[in-house]
Design a protein around this motif. Structure first.
Motif, PDB file in Angstrom:
ATOM      1  N   ILE A 261      -6.353  -6.145  12.024  1.00  0.00           N
ATOM      2  CA  ILE A 261      -5.797  -7.408  11.107  1.00  0.00           C
ATOM      3  C   ILE A 261      -6.848  -8.165  10.789  1.00  0.00           C
ATOM      4  CG2 ILE A 261      -4.401  -9.715  11.695  1.00  0.00           C
ATOM      5  CD1 ILE A 261      -2.847  -8.039  14.027  1.00  0.00           C
ATOM      6  N   LEU A 262      -6.316  -8.684   9.528  1.00  0.00           N
ATOM      7  CA  LEU A 262      -7.594  -9.297   8.623  1.00  0.00           C
ATOM      8  C   LEU A 262      -7.428 -10.958   9.099  1.00  0.00           C
ATOM      9  CD1 LEU A 262      -7.463  -7.456   5.367  1.00  0.00           C
ATOM     10  CD2 LEU A 262      -9.577  -7.741   6.885  1.00  0.00           C
ATOM     11  N   ARG A 263      -7.873 -11.350  10.417  1.00  0.00           N
ATOM     12  CA  ARG A 263      -7.651 -12.642  10.414  1.00  0.00           C
ATOM     13  C   ARG A 263      -8.840 -13.614   9.981  1.00  0.00           C
ATOM     14  NH1 ARG A 263      -7.057  -9.577  15.097  1.00  0.00           N
ATOM     15  NH2 ARG A 263      -5.381 -10.063  16.276  1.00  0.00           N
ATOM     16  N   GLY A 264      -9.939 -13.031   9.718  1.00  0.00           N
ATOM     17  CA  GLY A 264     -10.767 -14.035   8.845  1.00  0.00           C
ATOM     18  C   GLY A 264     -10.566 -14.183   7.498  1.00  0.00           C
ATOM     19  N   THR A 265      -9.971 -13.218   6.862  1.00  0.00           N
ATOM     20  CA  THR A 265      -9.482 -13.797   5.313  1.00  0.00           C
ATOM     21  C   THR A 265      -8.404 -14.575   5.436  1.00  0.00           C
ATOM     22  OG1 THR A 265      -9.781 -11.265   4.876  1.00  0.00           O
ATOM     23  CG2 THR A 265      -8.774 -12.498   3.149  1.00  0.00           C
ATOM     24  N   MET A 266      -7.243 -14.361   6.455  1.00  0.00           N
ATOM     25  CA  MET A 266      -6.033 -15.486   6.829  1.00  0.00           C
ATOM     26  C   MET A 266      -6.601 -16.772   6.812  1.00  0.00           C
ATOM     27  SD  MET A 266      -3.008 -13.439   8.399  1.00  0.00           S
ATOM     28  CE  MET A 266      -4.079 -12.763   9.984  1.00  0.00           C
TER      29      MET A 266
ATOM     30  N   GLU B  92       6.559 -11.163   6.694  1.00  0.00           N
ATOM     31  CA  GLU B  92       7.232  -9.681   6.830  1.00  0.00           C
ATOM     32  C   GLU B  92       6.221  -8.713   7.540  1.00  0.00           C
ATOM     33  OE1 GLU B  92      10.195  -8.234   5.596  1.00  0.00           O
ATOM     34  OE2 GLU B  92      10.722 -10.254   5.600  1.00  0.00           O
ATOM     35  N   ARG B  93       4.867  -8.914   7.172  1.00  0.00           N
ATOM     36  CA  ARG B  93       3.790  -8.112   7.740  1.00  0.00           C
ATOM     37  C   ARG B  93       2.667  -8.919   7.848  1.00  0.00           C
ATOM     38  NH1 ARG B  93       3.011  -4.080   2.589  1.00  0.00           N
ATOM     39  NH2 ARG B  93       3.403  -5.831   0.933  1.00  0.00           N
ATOM     40  N   LEU B  94       1.608  -8.441   8.571  1.00  0.00           N
ATOM     41  CA  LEU B  94       0.171  -8.788   8.462  1.00  0.00           C
ATOM     42  C   LEU B  94      -0.703  -8.047   7.753  1.00  0.00           C
ATOM     43  CD1 LEU B  94       0.395  -9.561  12.445  1.00  0.00           C
ATOM     44  CD2 LEU B  94       0.170 -11.476  10.744  1.00  0.00           C
ATOM     45  N   PRO B  95      -1.663  -8.778   7.058  1.00  0.00           N
ATOM     46  CA  PRO B  95      -2.465  -8.039   6.282  1.00  0.00           C
ATOM     47  C   PRO B  95      -3.638  -7.128   7.175  1.00  0.00           C
ATOM     48  CG  PRO B  95      -3.142 -10.435   6.182  1.00  0.00           C
ATOM     49  CD  PRO B  95      -1.719 -10.118   7.033  1.00  0.00           C
ATOM     50  N   LYS B  96      -3.850  -6.238   6.689  1.00  0.00           N
ATOM     51  CA  LYS B  96      -4.453  -5.066   7.651  1.00  0.00           C
ATOM     52  C   LYS B  96      -5.443  -4.287   6.741  1.00  0.00           C
ATOM     53  CE  LYS B  96      -1.361  -4.600  11.310  1.00  0.00           C
ATOM     54  NZ  LYS B  96      -0.552  -3.848  12.006  1.00  0.00           N
ATOM     55  N   THR B  97      -6.637  -3.851   7.648  1.00  0.00           N
ATOM     56  CA  THR B  97      -7.557  -2.902   6.977  1.00  0.00           C
ATOM     57  C   THR B  97      -6.772  -1.564   6.754  1.00  0.00           C
ATOM     58  OG1 THR B  97      -8.391  -2.519   9.067  1.00  0.00           O
ATOM     59  CG2 THR B  97      -9.631  -4.086   7.885  1.00  0.00           C
ATOM     60  N   ARG B  98      -7.412  -0.523   6.315  1.00  0.00           N
ATOM     61  CA  ARG B  98      -6.506   0.718   6.441  1.00  0.00           C
ATOM     62  C   ARG B  98      -6.845   1.269   7.618  1.00  0.00           C
ATOM     63  NH1 ARG B  98      -8.373   0.627   0.954  1.00  0.00           N
ATOM     64  NH2 ARG B  98     -10.707   1.174   1.385  1.00  0.00           N
ATOM     65  N   SER B  99      -7.596   0.897   8.495  1.00  0.00           N
ATOM     66  CA  SER B  99      -7.749   1.250   9.888  1.00  0.00           C
ATOM     67  C   SER B  99      -6.856   0.575  10.939  1.00  0.00           C
ATOM     68  CB  SER B  99      -9.331   1.414  10.313  1.00  0.00           C
ATOM     69  OG  SER B  99      -9.647   0.198  10.414  1.00  0.00           O
TER      70      SER B  99
ATOM     71  N   PRO C 236     -10.854  -8.129   0.667  1.00  0.00           N
ATOM     72  CA  PRO C 236     -11.746  -7.282   1.593  1.00  0.00           C
ATOM     73  C   PRO C 236     -11.426  -5.645   1.078  1.00  0.00           C
ATOM     74  CG  PRO C 236     -10.207  -8.507   2.987  1.00  0.00           C
ATOM     75  CD  PRO C 236      -9.795  -8.711   1.505  1.00  0.00           C
ATOM     76  N   ALA C 237     -12.724  -5.330   0.818  1.00  0.00           N
ATOM     77  CA  ALA C 237     -12.657  -3.646   0.147  1.00  0.00           C
ATOM     78  C   ALA C 237     -11.783  -2.541   1.096  1.00  0.00           C
ATOM     79  CB  ALA C 237     -14.069  -3.125   0.145  1.00  0.00           C
ATOM     80  N   THR C 238     -11.635  -3.157   2.359  1.00  0.00           N
ATOM     81  CA  THR C 238     -10.992  -2.094   3.077  1.00  0.00           C
ATOM     82  C   THR C 238      -9.340  -2.449   3.455  1.00  0.00           C
ATOM     83  OG1 THR C 238     -11.594  -3.615   4.821  1.00  0.00           O
ATOM     84  CG2 THR C 238     -12.833  -1.510   4.544  1.00  0.00           C
ATOM     85  N   ILE C 239      -8.767  -3.321   2.504  1.00  0.00           N
ATOM     86  CA  ILE C 239      -7.769  -3.876   2.743  1.00  0.00           C
ATOM     87  C   ILE C 239      -6.708  -2.743   2.618  1.00  0.00           C
ATOM     88  CG2 ILE C 239      -7.369  -4.827   0.469  1.00  0.00           C
ATOM     89  CD1 ILE C 239      -5.619  -7.128   2.222  1.00  0.00           C
ATOM     90  N   ASP C 240      -5.693  -2.500   3.276  1.00  0.00           N
ATOM     91  CA  ASP C 240      -4.621  -1.491   3.039  1.00  0.00           C
ATOM     92  C   ASP C 240      -3.615  -1.790   1.873  1.00  0.00           C
ATOM     93  OD1 ASP C 240      -3.157   0.595   4.013  1.00  0.00           O
ATOM     94  OD2 ASP C 240      -1.693  -0.636   5.020  1.00  0.00           O
ATOM     95  N   ASP C 241      -3.003  -3.042   1.899  1.00  0.00           N
ATOM     96  CA  ASP C 241      -2.144  -3.514   0.884  1.00  0.00           C
ATOM     97  C   ASP C 241      -2.432  -4.872   0.417  1.00  0.00           C
ATOM     98  OD1 ASP C 241      -0.307  -4.014  -1.009  1.00  0.00           O
ATOM     99  OD2 ASP C 241       1.523  -3.640   0.547  1.00  0.00           O
TER     100      ASP C 241
END
Ligand code: COA
Ligand code: AMP
Length: 619
Positions: free
Chosen positions: A578-583, A568-575, A595-600
Motif C-alpha cells: 500500500i502506497l501510504r507515503g504517496t497518500m 473503492e480500493r487502496l493505491p498499491k505497488t505491483r507487488s 511511483p514507478a511501481t504503482i499498479d494502477d
C-alpha cells in the motif's frame, strides 16, 4: 568512544550503597550494562537523601489542578512519609523486589508517590497513560503480569469526568493475568465501587501502613517498564535500569536544563509518558528540585493564560512541554495578551520535545517569553535527550528546526540504506553508535529478541532511532520524520499499525490503511481509509462511525481517531504494497511523484477525490 570521565564523575554525584568499581559491562552487545557492580536505590536518591542533607522543609512536589480547583504541596519530609507508607502498603500486599506494579492514574500526587513507593522496595512499576482504553491496559497487564495495580476512581478532563475504575475492571476482565489486588484512590468527583477481596481504598491502606525503608538494589535491576508504540499493536515494554537512570537524569538537570537544587521545574506532560517519568518524577527529585504536577491543559483550563498563571504563582524557572501546547496557546491568543497579565520574569528557559518543533512555533514562543526556547530530541527508549542545546554546559546559537547537537554520551550519525555514512546535509537514517549512554533502555520486557531485531539489526553496531534526518556542517541535527508506522498526535506517540489492526477487525472491512497527516495544531492526526467487503450494502457512513468508536474503545480517546472514509480500493505497488507515503503527500498537499511501481495510477485520483471531500489538504 565512551566518555569514561564524564560518567565516572556523574556517578560520583549520586548516592550508592556500594559504589560501582566497573563503568560498563560490554561483554554481550547490544545488551550493555552500566555500573554493573553498583548497589543503589532510586527512591533514596529522590527523597531520603534530601531530608538527610537538610532539605526536609523544602517543597518537593506542587500539585496544581485547575480542572478540580485543587492545590496541594509536599515538602521532602512529607513526601518521605507518604512514600515510606506506600512502600509499606505494597509490602503488606506481598509485593517485593522484582514484582511488577501497574499504575493507571490521572495526574495526581498519588501517582508519583506510588512510583517512588515501588522504587523504594525494588518493585518494578509500569505506568499506563490514563487516556488508553481497557484493551490497551489489558495488553500491558498480560505482558507485565503485575502483582498489584494502583488506580483512581476517575480522571478529570476539562469537558468530562473519565471513570477510570470501570476501565480498569474491564481490562482485568479482558486480561489473562489477574492481579492479586488493586489500590484505588477515591476522588470526590466520582467515587468507584470496590471489588471485595481484591480492591483496597488508598486512604485506608495508607492509614494502616507500616513505613518501609529503602531496599538496596543492583544498578542493573529494572526501575520501571514503560510501554510505547511500535510498528504493531503489541506495544514495546521499554526497560530502564536503576543505576543508569539515577546517574544520567541527575546529570541532565544541571547540564541540560541548568537548574539548581531548590529551583521549581515544571514538565507539563503526564506521568504516563516518558517525559513524566524522567522530568515530572525522577530527574527533578534526584536533583533536589521542586517538581510541579499540573492536572490541566494549556488552554481551556480556564484560558490560554493557564501556563503563565502557574509560572507566576510558583516562580517556575524552567518549563518543559510539547510544541503542540504552544500551538494551542498561540491559536487562542496569537498576540500573547494573556501573557501580559502575569509576571513570568522568573522563567529562564522553555524546553520543547515530543515531536518536531516547527520554526514558527519556536520563534513565536521566543518572541513572547523572551527566554531561550530549546528544542530537544529524545524518545521513550533513550529516557533523556539525544540532542539538545545543553544550557548548563554552553548555550549554542539556536537554529529553529533543529534540536541542536548531540548531547555528550550520544554519537549520532546519518547512514544510508546500505549502512554507509552520509555527508552533511543529506537525509538518511538517524542512528547512534552503541553503546548508548547510561539511563537509556537496556532491553524490552519479555522480548530481548525484539530489542535486538527492532533496534540493533539493520545497522550492526548502531542503535536505529526510527527517525530520519540529517546533520549539517556545524553538527546540528535535523529530525525530519519517522521511518516506521509511528505517528505523533499532540506529542503522544501512537502506532498506525495498531489502529489498522482495530479497523481490520470490523466485519465489513476487507482492507484498510491508517496514515498520519499533518495537522496545524496537533502536529499529526490519524486518517483511516477503508475498503469494504464485496456485497456489503450498509451505509458506509455507519461503518465509518462504528470504526471510529471501535478505535476509541480499543485504543482510547488519546488516539484522536476521527478522520475516516470508505474508498473503492487502496493505491498499491505491483507487488501489493500500500502506497501510504504517496497518500500522505496528497493529503498534506505536498508535491509528489507518481511511483514507478504503482499498479494502477487511477487509484490515486480516486483517493484524491475522497480526501477532497474530507477537506484535505487543509488550507
Ligand atoms: N485520561 C482520559 N482521557 C484523556 C486523558 C487522560 N489522562 N488525556 C487525554 N484524554 C482524552 C481527551 O479528553 C480527549 O478526548 P476527546 O476526544 O473526548 O476530546 C483525547 O484524549 C485527546 O486528548 P489530547 O491529546 O489532550 O487533546 P485535546 O484536544 O484535549 O488537547 C492539547 C490538545 C494540545 C491542548 C493537549 O494535547 C496538550 O496539552 N498537549 C501537550 C502536552 C502533552 O501532554 N504532551 C505529551 C508529551 S510531552
Ligand atoms: P516518544 O517516545 O513518545 O518520546 O516519541 C519519540 C519520537 O518523537 C521520536 O522518535 C521523534 O519521532 C519524535 N520527537 C521527539 N522529540 C522530537 C524533536 N525535538 N524533534 C523531532 N521529533 C521529535
Amino acid at each position: 568512544m565512551i566518555d569514561s570521565q564524564l560518567w565516572r564523575s556523574a556517578a560520583d554525584d549520586v548516592h550508592w550503597y556500594q559504589a560501582p568499581t566497573r563503568l560498563l559491562d560490554d561483554s554481550q552487545p547490544p545488551f550493555y550494562r552500566w555500573f554493573p557492580d553498583g548497589v543503589i536505590n532510586a527512591c533514596y536518591n529522590a527523597v531520603d537523601i534530601h531530608v538527610e542533607q537538610g532539605r526536609g522543609q523544602q517543597l518537593a512536589v506542587i500539585y496544581d489542578s485547575p480542572v478540580t480547583g485543587t492545590r496541594r504541596q509536599y515538602t521532602f519530609d512529607q513526601l518521605l512519609e507518604q512514600v515510606s507508607n506506600f512502600a509499606g502498603v505494597l509490602l503488606a500486599q506481598g509485593v517485593t523486589m522484582g514484582d511488577r506494579v501497574i499504575i493507571y492514574m490521572p495526574m495526581i500526587p498519588e501517582a508519583l508517590i506510588a512510583m517512588l513507593g515501588c522504587a523504594r522496595i525494588g518493585a518494578i512499576h509500569s505506568v499506563v497513560f490514563g487516556g488508553f482504553a481497557s484493551n490497551e491496559l489489558a495488553v500491558r497487564i498480560d505482558d507485565a503480569a503485575p502483582k498489584l495495580i494502583v488506580s483512581a476512581s476517575c480522571g478529570v478532563e476539562p469537558s468530562r469526568v473519565v471513570a477510570y475504575k470501570p476501565l480498569l475492571d474491564g481490562a482485568i476482565a479482558l486480561a489473562q493475568h489477574k492481579p492479586q489486588s488493586c489500590i484505588i484512590v477515591q476522588r470526590p468527583m466520582q467515587e468507584a465501587s470496590l471489588v471485595a477481596g481484591r480492591d483496597l481504598d488508598w486512604n485506608a491502606a495508607m492509614a494502616a501502613a507500616q513505613p518501609a525503608a529503602c531496599v538496596p538494589v543492583n544498578a542493573n535491576d529494572p526501575l520501571y517498564v514503560l510501554y510505547t508504540s511500535g510498528t504493531t499493536g503489541q506495544p514495546k515494554g521499554v526497560v530502564r535500569d536503576t543505576g543508569g537512570s539515577v546517574v544520567s537524569l541527575k546529570w541532565t538537570m544541571k547540564n541540560i536544563y541548568n537548574v539548581e537544587p531548590g529551583d521549581v521545574y515544571w514538565a507539563a506532560s503526564d506521568v504516563g509518558w516518558v517525559v513524566g517519568h524522567s522530568y515530572i518524577v525522577y530527574g527533578p527529585l534526584f536533583n533536589g528540585n521542586t517538581t510541579l504536577m499540573y492536572e490541566g491543559k494549556p488552554v481551556g483550563t480556564p484560558d490560554p493564560g493557564a501556563f503563565w498563571r502557574v509560572i507566576e504563582e510558583y516562580d517556575v524557572k524552567v518549563l518543559f512541554t510539547a510544541p503542540t501546547a504552544f500551538r494551542a496557546i498561540r491559536k487562542e491568543d496569537p498576540e500573547g495578551k494573556y501573557l501580559d497579565k502575569y509576571d513570568h520574569s522568573g522563567l529562564r528557559a522553555l524546553f520543547l520535545a515530543g515531536e518536531r518543533c516547527d520554526p514558527n512555533t519556536l520563534e513565536w514562543a521566543q518572541a513572547k517569553l523572551q527566554v531561550p526556547v530549546i528544542d530537544h530530541w529524545w524518545q521513550t527508549e533513550t529516557g533523556w535527550s539525544i540532542c539538545a542545546n545543553c544550557l548548563g554546559i554552553e548555550q549554542l546559537p539556536i537554529v529553529p528546526g533543529s534540536p541542536a547537537r548531540a548531547v555528550p554520551g550520544y554519537d549520532v550519525q546519518v547512514l544510508d540504506t546500505a549502512g554507509e555514512p552520509l555527508p552533511p546535509g543529506e537525509i538518511g537514517a538517524l542512528v547512534i553508535k552503541a553503546p548508548l549512554p547510561p539511563g537509556t533502555f537496556t532491553t524490552l520486557w519479555n522480548a530481548p529478541d525484539r530489542f535486538v531485531k527492532a533496534y540493533f539489526s539493520k545497522f550492526p553496531g548502531y542503535y536505529e532511532t526510527g527517525d530520519a534526518g540529517y546533520i549539517d556542517e556545524n553538527g546540528y541535527v535535523f529530525v525530519m520524520a519517522r521511518t516506521d508506522d509511528v505517528i505523533n498526535v499532540a506529542g503522544h506517540r501512537l502506532s498506525t499499525g495498531g489502529m489498522e489492526e482495530v479497523l481490520a477487525d470490523h466485519p465489513d472491512v476487507a482492507e484498510c490503511a491508517v496514515i498520519g497527516i499533518a495537522d496545524a495544531m496537533k502536529g499529526q492526526l490519524p486518517l483511516g481509509l477503508l475498503v469494504l467487503n464485496a456485497g456489503v450494502e450498509r451505509d458506509p457512513a455507519d461503518i465509518v462511525t462504528e470504526v471510529i468508536q471501535q478505535v476509541r474503545e480499543r485504543i482510547g480517546p488519546v488516539a484522536a481517531f476521527k478522520l475516516c472514509a470508505v474508498v473503492e480500493r487502496l493505491p498499491k505497488t505491483r507487488s501489493g504494497k500500500i502506497l501510504r507515503g504517496t497518500m500522505r503527500s496528497i493529503a498534506d498537499g505536498d508535491t509528489w511523484k507518481m511511483p514507478a511501481t504503482i499498479d494502477d495510477p487511477a487509484t490515486l485520483d480516486e483517493i484524491g477525490a475522497v480526501l477532497k471531500k474530507l477537506g484535505l489538504p487543509a488550507a
